[in-house]
Design an enzyme around this catalytic site. Structure first.
Site, mmCIF file in Angstrom:
data_model
loop_
_atom_site.group_PDB
_atom_site.id
_atom_site.type_symbol
_atom_site.label_atom_id
_atom_site.label_comp_id
_atom_site.label_asym_id
_atom_site.label_seq_id
_atom_site.Cartn_x
_atom_site.Cartn_y
_atom_site.Cartn_z
ATOM 1 N N HIS A 143 16.376 -2.086 -44.008
ATOM 2 C CA HIS A 143 16.641 -1.490 -45.317
ATOM 3 C C HIS A 143 16.557 -2.573 -46.371
ATOM 4 O O HIS A 143 16.919 -3.724 -46.107
ATOM 5 C CB HIS A 143 18.035 -0.837 -45.349
ATOM 6 N N GLU A 183 17.505 7.089 -41.527
ATOM 7 C CA GLU A 183 16.465 7.958 -40.986
ATOM 8 C C GLU A 183 16.550 8.145 -39.479
ATOM 9 O O GLU A 183 16.064 9.134 -38.948
ATOM 10 C CB GLU A 183 15.080 7.412 -41.360
HETATM 11 N N1 ACO Z 1 10.782 -3.032 -37.686
HETATM 12 C C1 ACO Z 1 10.303 -4.272 -37.456
HETATM 13 N N2 ACO Z 1 10.349 -5.265 -38.357
HETATM 14 C C2 ACO Z 1 10.912 -4.980 -39.551
HETATM 15 C C3 ACO Z 1 11.434 -3.722 -39.861
HETATM 16 C C4 ACO Z 1 11.352 -2.728 -38.872
HETATM 17 N N3 ACO Z 1 11.840 -1.497 -39.078
HETATM 18 N N4 ACO Z 1 11.927 -3.743 -41.115
HETATM 19 C C5 ACO Z 1 11.699 -4.967 -41.597
HETATM 20 N N5 ACO Z 1 11.084 -5.716 -40.638
HETATM 21 C C6 ACO Z 1 10.691 -7.123 -40.734
HETATM 22 C C7 ACO Z 1 9.464 -7.305 -41.599
HETATM 23 O O1 ACO Z 1 8.287 -7.181 -40.856
HETATM 24 C C8 ACO Z 1 9.683 -8.691 -42.118
HETATM 25 O O2 ACO Z 1 9.369 -9.605 -41.087
HETATM 26 P P1 ACO Z 1 8.564 -10.959 -41.404
HETATM 27 O O3 ACO Z 1 9.359 -11.668 -42.437
HETATM 28 O O4 ACO Z 1 8.487 -11.640 -40.079
HETATM 29 O O5 ACO Z 1 7.242 -10.522 -41.955
HETATM 30 C C9 ACO Z 1 11.200 -8.764 -42.295
HETATM 31 O O6 ACO Z 1 11.746 -7.825 -41.385
HETATM 32 C C10 ACO Z 1 11.666 -8.425 -43.697
HETATM 33 O O7 ACO Z 1 11.045 -7.243 -44.088
HETATM 34 P P2 ACO Z 1 10.820 -6.804 -45.570
HETATM 35 O O8 ACO Z 1 9.444 -6.269 -45.694
HETATM 36 O O9 ACO Z 1 11.229 -7.868 -46.535
HETATM 37 O O10 ACO Z 1 11.850 -5.669 -45.700
HETATM 38 P P3 ACO Z 1 11.887 -4.642 -46.871
HETATM 39 O O11 ACO Z 1 13.182 -4.787 -47.550
HETATM 40 O O12 ACO Z 1 10.695 -4.685 -47.738
HETATM 41 O O13 ACO Z 1 11.753 -3.299 -46.063
HETATM 42 C C11 ACO Z 1 11.963 -1.183 -45.202
HETATM 43 C C12 ACO Z 1 12.655 -2.289 -45.999
HETATM 44 C C13 ACO Z 1 10.708 -0.750 -45.935
HETATM 45 C C14 ACO Z 1 12.909 0.011 -45.088
HETATM 46 C C15 ACO Z 1 11.610 -1.724 -43.802
HETATM 47 O O14 ACO Z 1 12.759 -2.164 -43.141
HETATM 48 C C16 ACO Z 1 10.847 -0.736 -42.952
HETATM 49 O O15 ACO Z 1 9.634 -0.630 -43.081
HETATM 50 N N6 ACO Z 1 11.561 0.039 -42.059
HETATM 51 C C17 ACO Z 1 10.897 1.012 -41.238
HETATM 52 C C18 ACO Z 1 10.663 2.304 -42.017
HETATM 53 C C19 ACO Z 1 11.938 3.054 -42.316
HETATM 54 O O16 ACO Z 1 12.812 3.177 -41.466
HETATM 55 N N7 ACO Z 1 12.025 3.589 -43.557
HETATM 56 C C20 ACO Z 1 13.185 4.338 -44.035
HETATM 57 C C21 ACO Z 1 14.040 3.489 -44.920
HETATM 58 S S1 ACO Z 1 15.531 4.301 -45.398
HETATM 59 C C22 ACO Z 1 15.110 5.245 -46.757
HETATM 60 O O17 ACO Z 1 14.273 4.903 -47.544
HETATM 61 C C23 ACO Z 1 15.780 6.524 -46.963
#
Ligand code: ACO
Length: 363
Positions: free
Chosen positions: A246, A301
């Site tokens: 998140h 989610e």
């Molecule tokens: N699975 C694997 N790796 C992840 C995940 C995940 N679910 N979420 C973040 N990471 C990793 C990224 O790849 C990144 O790794 P890196 O630095 O080695 O490249 C690191 O964690 C940081 O990620 P960010 O992109 O900075 O995280 P951000 O804050 O942009 O993303 C998000 C948040 C979009 C929700 C992300 O965690 C994600 O894509 N989750 C999966 C989709 C999801 O569950 N969405 C629903 C969100 S809740 C809502 O909106 C109601």
């Protein structure tokens, strides 16, 4: 500059607050988990609209107003349903919402909130080859949605579960769709245009499009002995595990626990829930190992998927059902923005080439 606007405060609001370090969510001075499961969607929507919307904001008046507006929403959808054939459910919802006119005389926040379940149910029924049902203006919001969707009344337990879900996702600070709604509202484009824009932002898998893929992931894993290999492979591939991570929460999303309780109440401790819990545990261990220092935890989610699945909702309706809950939050933010906000117009930093002298271009 902060690419994802992390840490940037872009609005002042009295509506909700997310504390990502503490893992808390406040709805106008109430802890969200105190309201979900004990106050109805209509009552909590009234709490959000209080002071911003014209007219009464008590639970009974809102229930009655939403009930009447469901009739108007049904009339608006009727001539357009054929045009939704071939679209995904969320695209179909986007199309129907676009038909809401600024000239509607019903208060716009009421009509938008009623339209969401009416449209979602009509879209699902059309895809199943059935005609839309007639709304019951005396029914509660969650109850009438399930009845319109199925063509038969839902059980009290199912209605209570959906109501708790809708309250749990009703608002969440300045998330991507709410921010989008406020940007559009700040131009004075009107409430319906702002809601359409918010739905477009919600549609993406990084926001409200995740719960369907959560179930796809659980299906693809299939059995307990495949969990580690499947998750490892996904991370190795660079995929994101749906339902984890998140932008704001650095600890467990408080909504996950509320929805886990709802799912357990609805389904009991079945193998399916136990399997999901095992996937969650192993995914968290893997993320801690493979993404050290990232503090990735379960988001809303993951258990949303289990609740909506237990309600036998079709997977492609998951994002529209999220919108049924979130629309009250969007509309409150839109009204707050219209009342107090300035045009939202940030700046970009230009990193392109310097202007080319005209003679060089002319060759
Ligand atoms: N699975 C694997 N790796 C992840 C995940 C995940 N679910 N979420 C973040 N990471 C990793 C990224 O790849 C990144 O790794 P890196 O630095 O080695 O490249 C690191 O964690 C940081 O990620 P960010 O992109 O900075 O995280 P951000 O804050 O942009 O993303 C998000 C948040 C979009 C929700 C992300 O965690 C994600 O894509 N989750 C999966 C989709 C999801 O569950 N969405 C629903 C969100 S809740 C809502 O909106 C109601």
């Amino acid at each position: 500059m902060s690419e994802g606007l992390e840490g940037v405060v872009a609005a002042e609001t009295v509506l909700s607050h997310v504390d990502g370090e503490a893992g808390t969510l406040i709805y106008r001075g109430h802890a969200m988990e105190e309201l979900a499961g004990s106050a109805s969607y209509e009552a909590v929507a009234g709490l959000f609209w209080d002071g911003f919307a014209d007219g009464p904001t008590d639970e009974a008046s809102i229930r009655a107003a939403l009930g009447l507006a469901r009739r108007r929403a049904t009339e608006i959808a009727a001539p357009l349903l054929a045009a939704t054939d071939g679209l995904s459910a969320v695209e179909a919802l986007r199309l129907l919402l676009s038909a809401l006119s600024d000239s509607e005389t019903i208060p716009h926040h009421i009509l938008a909130t009623s339209a969401m379940p009416v449209f979602a149910a009509a879209i699902a029924r059309r895809r199943a080859g059935s005609a839309p049902g007639e709304p019951d203006p005396d029914a509660g919001h969650a109850a009438d949605f399930l009845r319109l969707l199925r063509g038969a009344p839902a059980s009290d337990a199912e209605i209570a579960a959906l109501d708790a879900y809708l309250v749990t996702v009703l608002d969440h600070g300045l998330n991507a769709s709410t921010f989008t709604a406020r940007v559009v509202a700040s131009t004075r484009a009107g409430l319906f245009s702002s809601v359409v824009a918010a739905l477009c932002a919600l549609k993406g898998p990084l926001h409200g499009g995740a719960p369907g893929p959560v179930l796809d992931m659980l299906d693809a894993i299939g059995s307990e002995d495949n969990i580690d290999a499947w998750l490892d492979h996904a991370i190795e591939d660079g995929s994101r595990l749906m339902g984890f991570g998140h932008r704001v929460y650095r600890v467990r999303d408080p909504r996950a626990d509320v929805l886990k309780t709802v799912a357990l109440r609805l389904r009991g401790g079945t193998n399916w829930i136990a399997f999901a819990e095992t996937v969650e545990r192993r995914a968290l261990a893997l993320l801690a190992r493979r993404k050290p220092g990232r503090r990735l935890d379960t988001n809303v989610e993951f258990y949303t998927a289990l609740v909506l699945d237990a309600l036998a909702l079709p997977r492609e309706l998951f994002t529209p059902v999220f919108a049924i809950g979130r629309v009250a939050g969007w509309t409150a933010h839109i009204l707050e923005q219209e009342r107090s906000g300035r045009l939202i117009r940030p700046q970009s930093r230009y990193v392109g080439p310097d202007p080319t002298p005209p003679r060089a271009l002319a060759g």
